[in-house]
Design a protein around this motif. Structure first.
Motif, short mmCIF file in Angstrom:
data_model
loop_
_atom_site.label_atom_id
_atom_site.label_comp_id
_atom_site.label_asym_id
_atom_site.label_seq_id
_atom_site.Cartn_x
_atom_site.Cartn_y
_atom_site.Cartn_z
N GLY A 14 0.84 -1.19 0.00
CA GLY A 14 0.00 0.00 0.00
C GLY A 14 0.88 1.24 0.00
N PHE A 15 0.45 2.28 0.71
CA PHE A 15 1.27 3.49 0.77
C PHE A 15 1.04 4.23 2.08
CE2 PHE A 15 -2.66 5.00 -1.23
CZ PHE A 15 -2.92 6.17 -0.53
N LEU A 16 1.95 5.13 2.34
CA LEU A 16 1.78 6.09 3.43
C LEU A 16 2.17 7.44 2.87
CD1 LEU A 16 4.64 7.24 4.80
CD2 LEU A 16 4.77 4.90 5.58
N PHE A 17 1.65 8.50 3.48
CA PHE A 17 2.09 9.83 3.09
C PHE A 17 2.22 10.68 4.34
CE2 PHE A 17 -2.56 10.06 2.63
CZ PHE A 17 -2.88 11.22 3.33
N GLU A 18 3.14 11.63 4.25
CA GLU A 18 3.37 12.56 5.36
C GLU A 18 2.31 13.64 5.31
OE1 GLU A 18 7.28 14.11 4.79
OE2 GLU A 18 8.25 12.19 5.20
N ALA A 19 1.47 13.71 6.33
CA ALA A 19 0.43 14.74 6.36
C ALA A 19 1.03 16.12 6.61
CB ALA A 19 -0.60 14.41 7.43
N PHE A 20 2.01 16.20 7.50
CA PHE A 20 2.67 17.47 7.72
C PHE A 20 4.00 17.24 8.41
CE2 PHE A 20 0.69 16.80 11.77
CZ PHE A 20 1.48 17.46 12.70
N ARG A 21 4.86 18.21 8.30
CA ARG A 21 6.12 18.25 9.04
C ARG A 21 6.09 19.50 9.90
NH1 ARG A 21 11.25 16.29 5.62
NH2 ARG A 21 10.35 14.36 4.80
N ALA A 22 6.63 19.43 11.07
CA ALA A 22 6.59 20.56 12.00
C ALA A 22 7.20 21.82 11.38
CB ALA A 22 7.32 20.21 13.30
N ILE A 23 8.18 21.66 10.51
CA ILE A 23 8.79 22.85 9.91
C ILE A 23 7.86 23.53 8.90
CG2 ILE A 23 11.16 22.06 10.24
CD1 ILE A 23 11.17 21.26 7.27
N ASP A 24 6.85 22.82 8.42
CA ASP A 24 5.94 23.38 7.43
C ASP A 24 4.77 24.14 8.05
OD1 ASP A 24 7.41 22.29 5.37
OD2 ASP A 24 6.20 20.47 5.26
N HIS A 25 4.42 23.84 9.28
CA HIS A 25 3.21 24.39 9.87
C HIS A 25 3.43 24.74 11.33
CE1 HIS A 25 0.74 23.13 6.48
NE2 HIS A 25 1.42 22.01 6.51
N ASP A 26 2.65 25.70 11.78
CA ASP A 26 2.56 26.01 13.20
C ASP A 26 1.24 25.41 13.69
OD1 ASP A 26 2.89 27.06 15.72
OD2 ASP A 26 2.18 29.06 15.16
#
Length: 133
Positions: A14-26
């Motif tokens: 199957g797959f996984l995806f990164e929903a967010f990285r801390a450096i991208d969002h507050d």
């Protein structure tokens, strides 16, 4: 509004995806919206925040997201969990979610500010999904 493709890692399982990285969002808060087929959230009005940005990411099924940008243009996205993107709705932009599929759909919403009932603006737009086509 900002659109960001998400990193997807796929193999035979199957797959996984990164929903967010801390450096991208507050990110201060996250919630999940799930709707049955043919339903949505604020489908007859624009939902507007002036003190919060929200980032929408599909986690199940396909949900349509209409965004009324600050210049009045309307953009519509298919938030599809199998082709992941993150759509950030900025302060003052209107948005509306609609499940046009035949199955339940859900989105993860990442927020840069906490829930504030005083910042829950709704502007009537009976023809929102006609305008968005």
């Amino acid at each position: 509004m900002r659109i960001r493709p998400l990193h997807k890692f796929e193999d035979e399982r199957g797959f996984l995806f990164e929903a967010f990285r801390a450096i991208d969002h507050d990110v201060k808060m996250a919630y999940i919206v799930s709707t049955k087929a043919g339903y949505g959230r604020d489908i007859d009005r624009w939902h507007v925040h002036h003190n919060k940005e929200e980032t929408f990411i599909a986690i199940c099924g396909i949900m349509k997201l209409a965004v009324r940008e600050l210049d009045g243009n309307i953009a519509v996205f298919d938030l599809d969990w199998s082709d992941p993107v993150a759509v950030t709705v900025e302060r003052g932009e209107g948005h509306s979610l609609y499940n046009a599929s035949n199955e339940r759909a859900a989105v993860l919403v990442l927020c840069d500010n906490y829930y504030d009932p005083g910042d829950e603006g709704r502007e009537r737009a009976d023809d929102i999904w006609l305008m968005a086509k």
